[in-house]
Design a protein around this motif. Structure first.
Motif, mmCIF file in Angstrom:
data_model
loop_
_atom_site.group_PDB
_atom_site.id
_atom_site.type_symbol
_atom_site.label_atom_id
_atom_site.label_comp_id
_atom_site.label_asym_id
_atom_site.label_seq_id
_atom_site.Cartn_x
_atom_site.Cartn_y
_atom_site.Cartn_z
ATOM 1 N N VAL A 233 -5.588 -3.496 -7.225
ATOM 2 C CA VAL A 233 -5.241 -2.084 -7.007
ATOM 3 C C VAL A 233 -6.033 -1.515 -5.830
ATOM 4 O O VAL A 233 -5.477 -0.828 -4.968
ATOM 5 N N ILE A 234 -7.324 -1.812 -5.779
ATOM 6 C CA ILE A 234 -8.162 -1.279 -4.708
ATOM 7 C C ILE A 234 -7.631 -1.697 -3.339
ATOM 8 O O ILE A 234 -7.583 -0.894 -2.400
ATOM 9 N N LEU A 235 -7.208 -2.954 -3.221
ATOM 10 C CA LEU A 235 -6.786 -3.461 -1.915
ATOM 11 C C LEU A 235 -5.354 -3.087 -1.553
ATOM 12 O O LEU A 235 -5.058 -2.762 -0.398
ATOM 13 N N TRP A 236 -4.431 -3.093 -2.540
ATOM 14 C CA TRP A 236 -3.014 -3.033 -2.206
ATOM 15 C C TRP A 236 -2.290 -1.752 -2.604
ATOM 16 O O TRP A 236 -1.135 -1.546 -2.191
ATOM 17 N N ALA A 237 -2.899 -0.893 -3.419
ATOM 18 C CA ALA A 237 -2.171 0.279 -3.924
ATOM 19 C C ALA A 237 -1.703 1.188 -2.801
ATOM 20 O O ALA A 237 -0.562 1.679 -2.808
ATOM 21 N N SER A 238 -2.564 1.448 -1.839
ATOM 22 C CA SER A 238 -2.201 2.346 -0.752
ATOM 23 C C SER A 238 -1.008 1.796 0.034
ATOM 24 O O SER A 238 -0.062 2.543 0.364
#
Length: 397
Positions: A233-238
């Motif tokens: 989530v931290i890497l790909w959510a944005s």
């Protein structure tokens, strides 16, 4: 003395988070100065993760040989030296070299402190301490931003954090007698007469023996799944919000940061109810909340509000899971075994955090970014099912 040691532990957890965001925050400038591709950051993080996994697995033997206070002080000193080395590095290979003590120091102190708190302190402190880690991880990007804005360069941010770590090292060295003298109140469910607490000079629990303990593989899988989910989530959510949900880049970045803030705030809030609810329900409720957040994130509706709300709920759901898994370890597997098992848990956590984001990157390149909610749902269900199986296998009193 009890209050003084507790204060030092809280500061140590803030310190644990400080270095974790520096590489990511400074890399857009660092890779240009060092003349390497932007993707080279992955090499640095892999070296750090490798060292962290190794030292996590060795933490049980080190802690029993030297004691928690010594291991913590030496580990923080290693990270301080590594950060100072980063600040003086003028070539990429030097960063790779200094990444070795960086990772070795991070893993040992993480496992040692987590076990000490799990054995000696109530669940509320475990949640608040991990919230302090989030506070430290949130502060370091601001240190890097200030250094770059002031024209001091990325190296000054590293030396600033190195100095903070060095000051903490001195405080930890002076506090070593406290770790031996202070006998914090132990929660009632830890039976000292039946199951001695791990400490300096206690019998070593070999890795193979720890892995054979009933239920250990269940909690390792659950921990792996949770940390894999969080790091993905931290890497790909944005990126997912922008490419598949039509959210503008600025809003997506803001809500991606709210995911981390949601974890931090959620842990502060969880600390007020953790002792009454219990670790097992904190884990169960956390995974179910993550499931709700992931569902909202992936619903195929023509609105940007639901995925943004889902991302925040996912962060709040993630908040209690990590602290509760760690805090429940002495109860589930015995205080004598807890340091060895928590060391393996840290290794499983770092393995999940390291492997899952690039794995999702490969999958999304093949199928599309739309599979992010599905990928997260699989990890959520895996973590929930493994933790529920452990609840039935090893009931808590």
């Amino acid at each position: 003395m009890y209050s003084l040691l507790l204060a030092i532990i809280y500061i140590a957890f803030v310190s644990l988070g400080l270095p974790d965001s520096l590489v990511g925050a400074g890399w857009p400038v660092m890779h240009q100065d060092l003349g390497v591709p932007i993707a080279s950051a992955g090499i640095i993080t892999m070296i750090i993760a490798g060292g962290t996994i190794l030292s996590s697995l060795a933490s049980e033997r080190l802690t029993r040989r030297f004691g928690v206070g010594v291991v913590t002080a030496v580990s923080v000193a290693l990270t301080a030296a590594a950060l100072a080395g980063f600040s003086f590095s003028g070539a990429f290979w030097m960063l790779c070299l200094w990444a070795i003590p960086y990772g070795l120091g991070a893993g040992a102190v993480d496992a040692a402190l987590n076990n000490y708190v799990a054995v000696h302190y109530a669940a509320r402190h475990m949640n608040w301490l991990h919230a302090c880690w989030g506070l430290g991880a949130s502060i370091s990007p601001f240190i890097m931003s200030f250094a770059l804005t002031a024209g001091a360069g990325w190296s000054s941010a590293y030396i600033t954090v190195a100095v903070l770590q060095a000051v903490l090292t001195v405080a930890l060295l002076f506090s070593i007698p406290l770790w031996r003298k202070v006998n914090p109140l132990v929660p009632a469910h830890h039976h000292e007469a039946e199951d001695e607490a791990p400490g300096k000079g206690a019998a070593h629990v070999p890795l193979a023996q720890a892995l054979r303990i009933r239920g250990v593989w269940l909690i390792l899988t659950a921990f792996f799944a949770y940390c894999a989910l969080e790091s993905t989530v931290i890497l790909w959510a944005s990126t997912y919000l922008v490419t598949d949900r039509g959210v503008d880049a600025a809003t997506a970045a803001a809500f991606a940061s709210l995911f981390l803030l949601g974890i931090t705030a959620g842990r502060f809030l969880a600390g007020f109810v953790a002792d009454r609810i219990g670790d097992r329900w904190m884990i169960r409720g956390g995974f179910l909340a993550v499931g709700l957040g992931v569902l909202l994130l992936g619903l195929p509706v023509q609105t940007t509000a639901l995925p943004l709300i889902g991302l925040v709920i996912t962060g709040l759901g993630c908040a209690p899971i990590y602290p509760a898994i760690i805090h429940s370890t002495p109860t589930s597997f015995g205080r004598r075994n807890s340091q060895a098992i928590i060391g393996v848990q840290m290794a499983a956590a770092y393995t999940g955090s390291t492997l899952a984001p690039p794995l999702f990157g490969v999958l999304s390149a093949w199928s599309g970014m739309w599979i992010l909610p599905l990928f997260l749902a699989v990890l959520m269900l895996l973590g929930l099912l493994m933790s529920e199986r452990l609840s039935r296998l090893v009931p808590q009193s």
